[in-house]
Design a protein around this motif. Structure first.
Motif, PDB file in Angstrom:
ATOM      1  N   UNK A   7       0.805  -1.204   0.000  1.00  0.00           N
ATOM      2  CA  UNK A   7       0.000   0.000   0.000  1.00  0.00           C
ATOM      3  C   UNK A   7       0.851   1.272   0.000  1.00  0.00           C
ATOM      4  N   UNK A   8       2.102   1.135  -0.441  1.00  0.00           N
ATOM      5  CA  UNK A   8       2.979   2.316  -0.486  1.00  0.00           C
ATOM      6  C   UNK A   8       2.406   3.348  -1.436  1.00  0.00           C
ATOM      7  N   UNK A   9       2.632   4.587  -1.097  1.00  0.00           N
ATOM      8  CA  UNK A   9       2.073   5.683  -1.892  1.00  0.00           C
ATOM      9  C   UNK A   9       2.748   5.763  -3.246  1.00  0.00           C
ATOM     10  N   UNK A  10       1.942   6.035  -4.268  1.00  0.00           N
ATOM     11  CA  UNK A  10       2.469   6.217  -5.617  1.00  0.00           C
ATOM     12  C   UNK A  10       3.161   7.566  -5.683  1.00  0.00           C
ATOM     13  N   UNK A  11       4.400   7.658  -6.224  1.00  0.00           N
ATOM     14  CA  UNK A  11       5.067   8.956  -6.335  1.00  0.00           C
ATOM     15  C   UNK A  11       4.205   9.948  -7.115  1.00  0.00           C
ATOM     16  N   UNK A  12       4.239  11.193  -6.701  1.00  0.00           N
ATOM     17  CA  UNK A  12       3.415  12.226  -7.326  1.00  0.00           C
ATOM     18  C   UNK A  12       3.841  12.430  -8.771  1.00  0.00           C
ATOM     19  N   UNK A  13       2.881  12.335  -9.673  1.00  0.00           N
ATOM     20  CA  UNK A  13       3.161  12.566 -11.090  1.00  0.00           C
ATOM     21  C   UNK A  13       3.237  14.067 -11.356  1.00  0.00           C
ATOM     22  N   UNK A  14       4.071  14.437 -12.322  1.00  0.00           N
ATOM     23  CA  UNK A  14       4.205  15.840 -12.679  1.00  0.00           C
ATOM     24  C   UNK A  14       3.094  16.300 -13.615  1.00  0.00           C
ATOM     25  N   UNK A  15       2.497  15.348 -14.337  1.00  0.00           N
ATOM     26  CA  UNK A  15       1.411  15.726 -15.250  1.00  0.00           C
ATOM     27  C   UNK A  15       0.402  14.593 -15.342  1.00  0.00           C
ATOM     28  N   UNK A  16      -0.864  14.927 -15.256  1.00  0.00           N
ATOM     29  CA  UNK A  16      -1.951  13.962 -15.385  1.00  0.00           C
ATOM     30  C   UNK A  16      -2.832  14.346 -16.571  1.00  0.00           C
ATOM     31  N   UNK A  17      -3.295  13.329 -17.275  1.00  0.00           N
ATOM     32  CA  UNK A  17      -4.253  13.572 -18.361  1.00  0.00           C
ATOM     33  C   UNK A  17      -5.338  12.513 -18.256  1.00  0.00           C
ATOM     34  N   UNK A  18      -6.576  12.959 -18.299  1.00  0.00           N
ATOM     35  CA  UNK A  18      -7.709  12.077 -18.069  1.00  0.00           C
ATOM     36  C   UNK A  18      -8.531  11.914 -19.338  1.00  0.00           C
ATOM     37  N   UNK A 110      -0.578   9.125 -15.882  1.00  0.00           N
ATOM     38  CA  UNK A 110       0.262   9.814 -14.910  1.00  0.00           C
ATOM     39  C   UNK A 110       1.695   9.794 -15.440  1.00  0.00           C
ATOM     40  N   UNK A 111       2.143  10.917 -15.964  1.00  0.00           N
ATOM     41  CA  UNK A 111       3.432  10.954 -16.665  1.00  0.00           C
ATOM     42  C   UNK A 111       3.482   9.828 -17.699  1.00  0.00           C
ATOM     43  N   UNK A 112       2.352   9.654 -18.385  1.00  0.00           N
ATOM     44  CA  UNK A 112       2.138   8.696 -19.479  1.00  0.00           C
ATOM     45  C   UNK A 112       2.104   7.240 -19.013  1.00  0.00           C
ATOM     46  N   UNK A 113       2.074   6.968 -17.715  1.00  0.00           N
ATOM     47  CA  UNK A 113       1.778   5.623 -17.223  1.00  0.00           C
ATOM     48  C   UNK A 113       0.264   5.466 -17.134  1.00  0.00           C
ATOM     49  N   UNK A 282      11.326  16.935 -14.249  1.00  0.00           N
ATOM     50  CA  UNK A 282      12.037  17.978 -13.511  1.00  0.00           C
ATOM     51  C   UNK A 282      13.280  18.438 -14.266  1.00  0.00           C
ATOM     52  N   UNK A 283      14.014  17.480 -14.811  1.00  0.00           N
ATOM     53  CA  UNK A 283      15.227  17.812 -15.565  1.00  0.00           C
ATOM     54  C   UNK A 283      14.898  18.642 -16.799  1.00  0.00           C
ATOM     55  N   UNK A 284      13.837  18.255 -17.512  1.00  0.00           N
ATOM     56  CA  UNK A 284      13.455  19.001 -18.712  1.00  0.00           C
ATOM     57  C   UNK A 284      12.974  20.402 -18.369  1.00  0.00           C
ATOM     58  N   UNK A 285      12.215  20.532 -17.306  1.00  0.00           N
ATOM     59  CA  UNK A 285      11.767  21.867 -16.888  1.00  0.00           C
ATOM     60  C   UNK A 285      12.960  22.761 -16.572  1.00  0.00           C
ATOM     61  N   UNK A 286      13.938  22.203 -15.885  1.00  0.00           N
ATOM     62  CA  UNK A 286      15.101  23.007 -15.521  1.00  0.00           C
ATOM     63  C   UNK A 286      15.945  23.342 -16.746  1.00  0.00           C
ATOM     64  N   UNK A 294       3.162  20.815 -21.599  1.00  0.00           N
ATOM     65  CA  UNK A 294       3.649  20.304 -22.880  1.00  0.00           C
ATOM     66  C   UNK A 294       5.057  19.746 -22.725  1.00  0.00           C
ATOM     67  N   UNK A 295       5.927  20.486 -22.057  1.00  0.00           N
ATOM     68  CA  UNK A 295       7.289  19.999 -21.834  1.00  0.00           C
ATOM     69  C   UNK A 295       7.261  18.749 -20.958  1.00  0.00           C
ATOM     70  N   UNK A 296       6.402  18.726 -19.949  1.00  0.00           N
ATOM     71  CA  UNK A 296       6.291  17.549 -19.094  1.00  0.00           C
ATOM     72  C   UNK A 296       5.893  16.321 -19.900  1.00  0.00           C
ATOM     73  N   UNK A 297       4.911  16.484 -20.777  1.00  0.00           N
ATOM     74  CA  UNK A 297       4.429  15.357 -21.580  1.00  0.00           C
ATOM     75  C   UNK A 297       5.480  14.896 -22.573  1.00  0.00           C
ATOM     76  N   UNK A 298       6.058  15.821 -23.321  1.00  0.00           N
ATOM     77  CA  UNK A 298       6.975  15.447 -24.389  1.00  0.00           C
ATOM     78  C   UNK A 298       8.335  15.014 -23.856  1.00  0.00           C
ATOM     79  N   UNK A 299       8.716  15.467 -22.671  1.00  0.00           N
ATOM     80  CA  UNK A 299       9.971  14.987 -22.089  1.00  0.00           C
ATOM     81  C   UNK A 299       9.878  13.497 -21.785  1.00  0.00           C
TER      82      UNK A 299
END
Length: 891
Positions: A7-18, A110-113, A282-286, A294-299
């Motif tokens: 039941x460990x918490x899922x790491x927070x995604x940087x971008x979600x699309x529903x 979630x970050x394309x997962x 995070x690396x792509x944003x920086x 858009x950068x989050x998705x395409x990275x």
């Protein structure tokens, strides 16, 4: 595994699309989960297999030799006497088995997962999918909530699979012969040469292993039928386990292992991959300075294309999923967007190492064979893109050791090209330009060959090839300059820049597509944009404007640029149908999204920021229409329907790079006057930096252009004793390029400016020649005229068999001022820009484009030992197809 760990918490995604219920049911939307070895899991967003590539493809000779054994899971929910099949797959056109679509609540990425949710019989099922890196394994995590299940009530989930045993490019005509070995929570499926293991993690639930009863299963792949490929597959289905469900939350995992890698903890494996993807964002944003969705998705999308290549023990780039392997041209065009835009310098160095160490006769591989055995070399531009990428990486890292390696590699390529290599590739001594092509060969990116028919041969001197040639020559000059060496190709560079004026078509106000033996080809294609977008191409702002206008009117679409004007009699308005029909249309009007990168580069250079943003808007919406979070290979021009690979490397890379450039330009225009988003002011070398200690200084000489006319003096390549052959000895990139990136030492200072001609070693630059014909150059303007379409000049006159160089009128330069292309930025800009804003934008676009290099301190180095020059390989073409969409001669 313990319940608390599960039941460990899922790491927070940087971008979600529903995706809502209806969008999730769209079987043309696909989800890709790559493993970094060339293998991948593919399905529609609803989990329905729609291609022969659907399921889990495992690379047995990374990134090639990919085979499929697992297609999809069988899932049946039972509550009391009620049953619901949670899976769904087609057995015939529009005929589904299973109720998976009717109970689908939606899909979240979630970050394309992907996370697929269903509601059936009062039970909510959440199914997360992941492919861990370099594993050849697909993990399905089930969170089954049964809040309405009463204590003691009988409920269960039955799990099984649909299995095949084949190469991923084909389907079975007959039911495959598979063997099954059952070991309680593990089932081993044996094929002819490989095996797949299915492993169940029950989370403490009661499990009953079922007696395996394999049954033949017919499958229908609608997306294969749509492209005229065999669409009916023969598979085997079987149930393996029945898991008893308890009231409340039930956690299960099904792990499908297609390689020897063993997954001990599937939940931890999911968390690791989720965290890795978040760090990529995070690396792509920086790195980009554009922290948006858009950068989050395409990275994350860009990450899918980096793969390990076993034959070189280094990285490569998959050109597109699901059917392409790694192709040189695609890899090197995509590399800046995939790596430099996202801050992934090590990946960039690894890819450059792979293709540099594979050079043969100056040619980089056009494609590596999918069976992992050898490569084809039928490309003229691959090595030239390699040269430009090497220089960009030197600028990015500011590493002097990389500069030396890059210079040696570039000189080796130029030497082979200047002296002549395979496929008729060689420098024309009369004008310094590059000839390429021979009967039956396709060497540019417009490379379709159908049996003996080369659809777009472009033999002779293609326009973008000359621009790349000039760019590679300029890179050699710049790198020589910063290393304190005499450029070996300065005279060739001057001649090529002067001779490029032959491509200007005064009747149409555009560039010829290529200069061939039969004359100049005046078809309007996007190759002119590729040529003009390269920073070293000789062109005035007014010329860029006229070409942009013509391409905007006739080639631009909401999702990319057409490959041929609709006014051309050879234009094909639809991309679709069977393979031969598609191939014939591939470069005859079909829209390519990757071309939008060059188009927006030129708009930004002209100060047209709003126009650049408008041009990209359609493609940003396209991210969720086909390959989810990605960009398609091609688009049919008539209805703008996505086609080809739904996940294409250079499409993703160029859209990402263009979006970042436009976003930074928008940020610059919104800043208060006098402020800049550049990280630092242009560096000016001090007098102490003007000379490099311990490095011999070249004898000053003034570079000059080659005189035009029929009696012009032939251009001679540099003496062979100045550089090595196609083997680069101890400075070869394969000697450890990635380690070089972290070598400590003095770094070069960078300054944003263009090289307008061969650099004078006396300290003055030769003024950049104009593309105009001599008469127009004297007038200083271009007069557009009404255009006629055709494969030759509009007035029907024969062009000379060999390009004659004209005497070029140099541009006027103000006294005491060095001319660059930046001095002539067009006055045609976005309506909202005033003079101060345009000045700020000029500064920004200088920063965005590849900068010039200034002097920096280097320790003395010993020259590499001479290596014998190998003979160019003369390939013997043979027919072999890895890409079902393009028939290629592979060698």
């Amino acid at each position: 595994m313990s319940a608390s760990a599960a039941q460990s918490a899922v790491p927070a995604a940087r971008h979600l699309y529903r995706l809502g219920p209806q969008a999730a049911r769209d079987l043309s939307r696909e989800v890709l989960l790559p493993d970094g070895l060339g293998g991948f899991a593919l399905s529609s967003s609803a989990g329905v297999p729609t291609r022969c590539y659907s399921g889990l493809s495992v690379a047995h000779r990374p990134p090639g030799d990919r085979r499929v054994m697992f297609v999809t899971a069988l899932e049946e929910l039972r509550v009391g006497e009620q049953r619901c099949a949670l899976h769904a797959f087609e057995v015939a056109p529009d005929t589904l088995e299973g109720q998976g679509l009717s109970v689908l609540s939606g899909v979240t990425l979630r970050d394309l997962l992907p996370e697929r949710e269903q509601l059936a019989l009062g039970v909510r099922i959440r199914r997360r999918s992941v492919v861990p890196r370099q594993s050849g394994t697909l993990i399905l995590l089930y969170d089954i909530e049964a809040p309405h299940l009463r204590a003691g009530e009988d409920a269960s989930l039955t799990l099984g699979g649909v299995l095949v045993d084949r190469d991923m490019h084909h389907v079975h005509r007959d039911t495959p012969q598979l063997g099954f070995e059952c070991l309680a929570s593990e089932v081993r499926v044996h094929g002819e040469a490989h095996q797949t293991r299915l492993r169940l993690y029950s989370g403490g639930a009661e499990v009953s292993a079922l007696a395996v009863q394999p049954t033949p299963q017919r499958l229908y792949y609608r997306l294969e039928a749509a492209r005229g490929a065999p669409a009916t597959d023969r598979a085997v289905r079987a149930d393996f386990w029945e898991i008893k469900l308890r009231p409340g939350l039930n956690r299960l995992a099904l792990v499908i292992e297609g390689s020897p890698v063993h997954i001990d903890d599937p939940w931890a494996a999911y968390d690791t991959e989720a965290q890795r993807r978040a760090l990529l964002v995070d690396s792509a944003w920086q790195a980009s300075g554009v922290p948006d969705d858009v950068v989050a998705t395409l990275a994350v999308a860009a990450d899918a294309f980096f793969v390990q290549r076993g034959s070189t023990q280094n990285l490569s780039v998959i050109a597109g999923y699901p059917w392409f392997a790694d192709w040189g041209r695609d890899s090197l065009i995509a590399l800046p967007g995939l790596s430099l835009s996202t801050g992934r310098i090590e990946e960039s160095l690894g890819v450059l190492d792979t293709f540099s160490s594979s050079l043969r006769g100056g040619l980089t591989p056009n494609n590596f064979f999918d069976d992992g055995q050898g490569a084809g070399y039928n490309t003229v531009d691959g090595s030239l893109w390699l040269a430009t990428s090497l220089e960009k990486v030197v600028h990015y890292t500011q590493n002097p050791n990389l500069a030396r390696i890059a210079l040696s590699t570039i000189r080796g390529i130029l030497r082979e090209y200047a002296g002549g290599t395979a496929y008729g590739i060689g420098m024309d001594a009369d004008d310094g330009l590059l000839n390429a092509g021979e009967p039956g060969a396709q060497l540019t990116w417009m490379d379709v060959k159908i049996h003996d028919w080369v659809v777009t041969p472009r033999h002779g001197k293609p326009v973008e090839i000359q621009a790349l040639w000039i760019s590679a020559l300029s890179a050699e000059t710049r790198l020589s300059r910063i290393l304190g060496e005499l450029p070996h190709f300065g005279e060739v560079l001057g001649a090529a820049q002067s001779s490029f004026s032959a491509f200007w078509n005064p009747k149409t106000g555009c560039l010829y597509d290529f200069l061939g033996r039969a004359g100049a080809n005046a078809q309007l294609r996007p190759n002119a944009l590729i040529a003009l977008a390269l920073p070293d191409t000789p062109a005035t702002s007014s010329q860029i404007c006229t070409v942009l206008d013509a391409c905007s009117r006739e080639l631009l679409t909401p999702l990319g640029l057409r490959t041929l004007s609709p006014l051309d009699p050879e234009y094909v308005s639809h991309y679709g149908g069977d393979r031969l029909v598609r191939d014939a249309a591939y470069h005859q009007g079909t829209v390519w999204p990757w071309l939008m990168g060059a188009y927006t580069d030129l708009l930004l250079r002209q100060g047209q920021v709003a126009e650049a943003r408008a041009a990209l808007s359609g493609l940003l919406g396209h991210l969720w229409e086909a390959g989810l979070g990605s960009v398609s290979e091609v688009i049919s021009p008539d209805d703008l329907a996505p086609a080809g690979c739904p996940f294409q490397a250079w499409s993703v890379a160029e859209v990402l790079r263009a979006h970042i450039a436009v976003s930074l330009a928008e940020q610059a225009l919104s800043l208060p006057r006098g402020l800049s988003i550049q990280p630092a002011e242009d560096a000016v070398p001090s007098p102490e930096q003007a000379e490099l200690p311990g490095t011999p200084q070249p004898t000053p000489r003034v570079a000059r252009p080659v005189r035009g006319g029929a009696k012009s003096q032939p251009v001679a390549p540099p003496p062979s004793d100045l550089i090595g052959g196609s083997t680069f000895g101890s400075v070869s990139l394969s000697g450890g390029l990635i380690n070089m990136a972290s070598v400590a030492g003095p770094l070069p200072e960078l300054r944003a400016s263009d090289v307008s001609g061969p650099l004078s070693l006396a300290g003055e630059d030769f003024p950049m020649p104009s593309l105009d014909s001599p008469a127009q150059a004297a007038q200083g303007e271009v007069a557009p005229s009404k255009r006629k379409r055709g494969s030759t000049e509009a007035d029907g006159e024969k062009q000379p068999s060999k390009v004659q160089t004209s005497k070029v009128q140099p541009s006027k330069v103000q006294p005491g001022k060095k001319q660059t292309k930046r001095d002539a930025v067009s006055s045609v800009t976005s309506p909202t820009l005033d003079e101060a804003q345009l000045s700020e934008l000029k500064s920004l676009t200088d920063f965005l484009e590849m900068p010039d290099l200034t002097s920096f301190h280097l320790p003395p180095v010993e020259p590499p030992k001479e290596r014998s020059t190998g003979k160019p390989i003369q390939p013997n073409p043979a027919m072999s197809v890895e890409d079902p969409d393009v028939i290629e001669p592979l060698t």
